[in-house]
Design a protein around this motif. Structure first.
Motif, PDB file in Angstrom:
ATOM      1  N   TYR A 138       0.857  -1.175   0.000  1.00  0.00           N
ATOM      2  CA  TYR A 138       0.000   0.000   0.000  1.00  0.00           C
ATOM      3  C   TYR A 138       0.900   1.234   0.000  1.00  0.00           C
ATOM      4  CZ  TYR A 138      -3.965  -3.056   0.882  1.00  0.00           C
ATOM      5  OH  TYR A 138      -4.930  -4.028   0.768  1.00  0.00           O
ATOM      6  N   PHE A 139       0.293   2.394  -0.140  1.00  0.00           N
ATOM      7  CA  PHE A 139       1.075   3.616  -0.310  1.00  0.00           C
ATOM      8  C   PHE A 139       2.105   3.799   0.796  1.00  0.00           C
ATOM      9  CE2 PHE A 139       1.614   8.220   0.443  1.00  0.00           C
ATOM     10  CZ  PHE A 139       2.246   8.549  -0.747  1.00  0.00           C
ATOM     11  N   GLU A 140       1.700   3.542   2.031  1.00  0.00           N
ATOM     12  CA  GLU A 140       2.607   3.803   3.148  1.00  0.00           C
ATOM     13  C   GLU A 140       3.739   2.781   3.241  1.00  0.00           C
ATOM     14  OE1 GLU A 140      -1.256   2.271   5.177  1.00  0.00           O
ATOM     15  OE2 GLU A 140      -0.655   3.180   3.280  1.00  0.00           O
ATOM     16  N   ASP A 141       3.706   1.732   2.419  1.00  0.00           N
ATOM     17  CA  ASP A 141       4.771   0.733   2.425  1.00  0.00           C
ATOM     18  C   ASP A 141       5.966   1.132   1.562  1.00  0.00           C
ATOM     19  OD1 ASP A 141       3.293  -1.017   4.080  1.00  0.00           O
ATOM     20  OD2 ASP A 141       2.183  -1.759   2.341  1.00  0.00           O
ATOM     21  N   PHE A 142       5.799   2.171   0.747  1.00  0.00           N
ATOM     22  CA  PHE A 142       6.871   2.574  -0.155  1.00  0.00           C
ATOM     23  C   PHE A 142       7.761   3.627   0.492  1.00  0.00           C
ATOM     24  CE2 PHE A 142       3.527   1.056  -3.003  1.00  0.00           C
ATOM     25  CZ  PHE A 142       4.244   0.217  -3.848  1.00  0.00           C
ATOM     26  N   ALA A 143       9.030   3.625   0.103  1.00  0.00           N
ATOM     27  CA  ALA A 143       9.991   4.605   0.611  1.00  0.00           C
ATOM     28  C   ALA A 143      10.842   5.107  -0.547  1.00  0.00           C
ATOM     29  CB  ALA A 143      10.883   3.986   1.685  1.00  0.00           C
ATOM     30  N   LEU A 144      11.172   6.370  -0.517  1.00  0.00           N
ATOM     31  CA  LEU A 144      11.990   6.952  -1.567  1.00  0.00           C
ATOM     32  C   LEU A 144      13.338   6.230  -1.645  1.00  0.00           C
ATOM     33  CD1 LEU A 144      11.866   9.368  -3.568  1.00  0.00           C
ATOM     34  CD2 LEU A 144      13.262  10.613  -1.914  1.00  0.00           C
ATOM     35  N   GLY A 145      13.739   5.872  -2.846  1.00  0.00           N
ATOM     36  CA  GLY A 145      14.997   5.174  -3.053  1.00  0.00           C
ATOM     37  C   GLY A 145      14.901   3.668  -2.902  1.00  0.00           C
ATOM     38  N   GLN A 146      13.746   3.169  -2.520  1.00  0.00           N
ATOM     39  CA  GLN A 146      13.554   1.728  -2.326  1.00  0.00           C
ATOM     40  C   GLN A 146      13.816   0.973  -3.628  1.00  0.00           C
ATOM     41  OE1 GLN A 146       9.581   0.945  -1.014  1.00  0.00           O
ATOM     42  NE2 GLN A 146       9.834  -1.275  -0.890  1.00  0.00           N
ATOM     43  N   GLU A 147      14.615  -0.097  -3.537  1.00  0.00           N
ATOM     44  CA  GLU A 147      14.910  -0.949  -4.692  1.00  0.00           C
ATOM     45  C   GLU A 147      14.090  -2.226  -4.579  1.00  0.00           C
ATOM     46  OE1 GLU A 147      17.015  -0.233  -7.149  1.00  0.00           O
ATOM     47  OE2 GLU A 147      18.085   1.517  -6.352  1.00  0.00           O
ATOM     48  N   ILE A 148      13.412  -2.601  -5.646  1.00  0.00           N
ATOM     49  CA  ILE A 148      12.528  -3.760  -5.634  1.00  0.00           C
ATOM     50  C   ILE A 148      12.921  -4.709  -6.760  1.00  0.00           C
ATOM     51  CG2 ILE A 148      10.143  -4.565  -5.730  1.00  0.00           C
ATOM     52  CD1 ILE A 148       9.277  -1.710  -4.964  1.00  0.00           C
ATOM     53  N   VAL A 149      13.228  -5.948  -6.409  1.00  0.00           N
ATOM     54  CA  VAL A 149      13.473  -7.006  -7.385  1.00  0.00           C
ATOM     55  C   VAL A 149      12.169  -7.777  -7.539  1.00  0.00           C
ATOM     56  CG1 VAL A 149      14.781  -9.080  -7.932  1.00  0.00           C
ATOM     57  CG2 VAL A 149      15.902  -7.165  -6.763  1.00  0.00           C
ATOM     58  N   HIS A 150      11.647  -7.829  -8.754  1.00  0.00           N
ATOM     59  CA  HIS A 150      10.329  -8.411  -8.989  1.00  0.00           C
ATOM     60  C   HIS A 150      10.427  -9.875  -9.421  1.00  0.00           C
ATOM     61  CE1 HIS A 150       8.795  -4.321  -8.809  1.00  0.00           C
ATOM     62  NE2 HIS A 150       9.624  -3.957  -9.773  1.00  0.00           N
TER      63      HIS A 150
END
Length: 358
Positions: A17-29
């Motif tokens: 959800y929106f509050e789970d994201f953080a600026l600069g967060q790297e996500i491997v899908h």
């Protein structure tokens, strides 16, 4: 019993959800996807694309490809589909794209994987959702980038009272400089390009800036087809599938995946742009309004610009603005009103570069 329930919950995911994201967060899908000729056949069945280079090994090999490349939009859908469980599973809408470049050709048998970086966050005024900006890169099995783009998505909040992050909206380029395009095209020998087989004699030089092209044909969206397409790309956004939930939502039905409209518009553009065999990049695209099963999509394009590509005498670039319109033919070119808003029926406004033989 309680321990068992907790364990089961820990083994499933509900998406971010929106509050789970953080600026600069790297996500491997997850999950890598090998694209096959079966995927190509189903993609063709869904959209009816007829561009010769992507349809015929013989045609592609004759002009310098090792074989027929995967359709550019199939590559895009596979790459973006990987991102959905992490970024847009709980999205209200996918809002737009920018700085979108195809970087290398993809062929049947190649395996694609995606990674994303969060580059912006901004809570909406209703405190119930926010916009998440990400930059995504798709790579092949050798780790080589094949596609890169930024997109922004409106995502629900889990808790309306969760504190808002400092709003940061990234400064994204309004357009891609034409001199940076063309890397996804191998060296081509277009002396043997067969314009009769391609479907049109029109080359890059035959198009003029300001010219408008009505693509004439329409394609009606079927409920089963738009869901089948979305599953083909392993896109898990529930707004496209779950009528049990969406029936209680603001539209009362499932939304059509925005990429489905892009692919329909691209397929329709063959009538008028048959030799625009490769999408070089997207300057931007907006899903102006939602689409639903039963809508009939028409499209038209305006030539915004022409450019030579550095170091290439084989192809030139056209900058196009394509509008997809529902339940309204495009002979009168419905697009933008005098006040800057979109005319009724417009569902997609897409600004992009394509390559044509010179």
């Amino acid at each position: 019993m309680n321990d068992t329930k907790t364990q089961l919950v820990d083994k499933t995911v509900t998406g971010n959800y929106f509050e789970d994201f953080a600026l600069g967060q790297e996500i491997v899908h997850a999950t890598p996807r090998t694209v096959t000729v079966g995927d190509v056949s189903l993609f063709t069945a869904l959209y009816g694309s007829r561009f010769a280079v992507q349809s015929s090994d013989a045609f592609a090999q004759k002009i310098g490809y090792p074989r027929s490349p995967i359709d550019d939009l199939l590559v895009f859908h596979v790459v973006i589909g990987k991102t959905v469980p992490d970024i847009s599973r709980n999205a209200i809408a996918n809002l737009g794209y920018a700085e979108f470049r195809f970087l290398a050709p993809v062929y049947p048998g190649d395996t694609l994987a995606s990674t994303s970086t969060v580059i912006g966050l901004k809570e909406n005024s209703n405190k119930k959702s926010g916009n998440v900006y990400v930059r995504t890169t798709g790579r092949n099995q050798r780790g080589h980038p094949v596609l890169s783009f930024a997109r922004w998505v409106m995502v629900n909040k889990r808790d309306a009272n969760a504190p808002a992050p400092t709003p940061i909206v990234p400064d994204l380029a309004a357009s891609i400089e034409s001199e940076t395009l063309g890397a996804a095209l191998p060296a081509l020998d277009l002396a043997d390009y067969d314009y009769a087989l391609a479907g049109s004699p029109k080359r890059w030089s035959d198009y003029e800036v300001g010219e408008k092209i009505d693509h004439v044909d329409g394609q009606t969206i079927e409920e089963a087809e738009h869901q089948l397409a979305t599953r083909l790309f392993q896109n898990t956004a529930r707004v496209h599938f779950n009528q049990h939930v969406e029936g209680k939502g603001r539209f009362g039905r499932r939304l059509v995946y925005g990429g489905h409209i892009i692919s329909i518009a691209r397929s329709l553009s063959f009538n008028g742009l048959a030799n625009a065999f490769h999408i070089l990049g997207l300057n931007g695209a907006r899903h102006v309004a939602p689409s639903f099963a039963g809508d009939t999509i028409y499209a038209w394009s305006e030539v915004l610009d022409k450019a030579e590509l550095p170091g290439r005498s084989d192809v030139g670039a056209l900058r196009l603005r394509t509008f997809a319109v529902k339940d309204r033919a495009c002979a009168d070119f419905p697009g933008i009103k005098s006040d800057g808003s979109h005319e009724d029926g417009v569902v997609l406004d897409m600004d992009y570069w394509v390559a044509l033989p010179r």
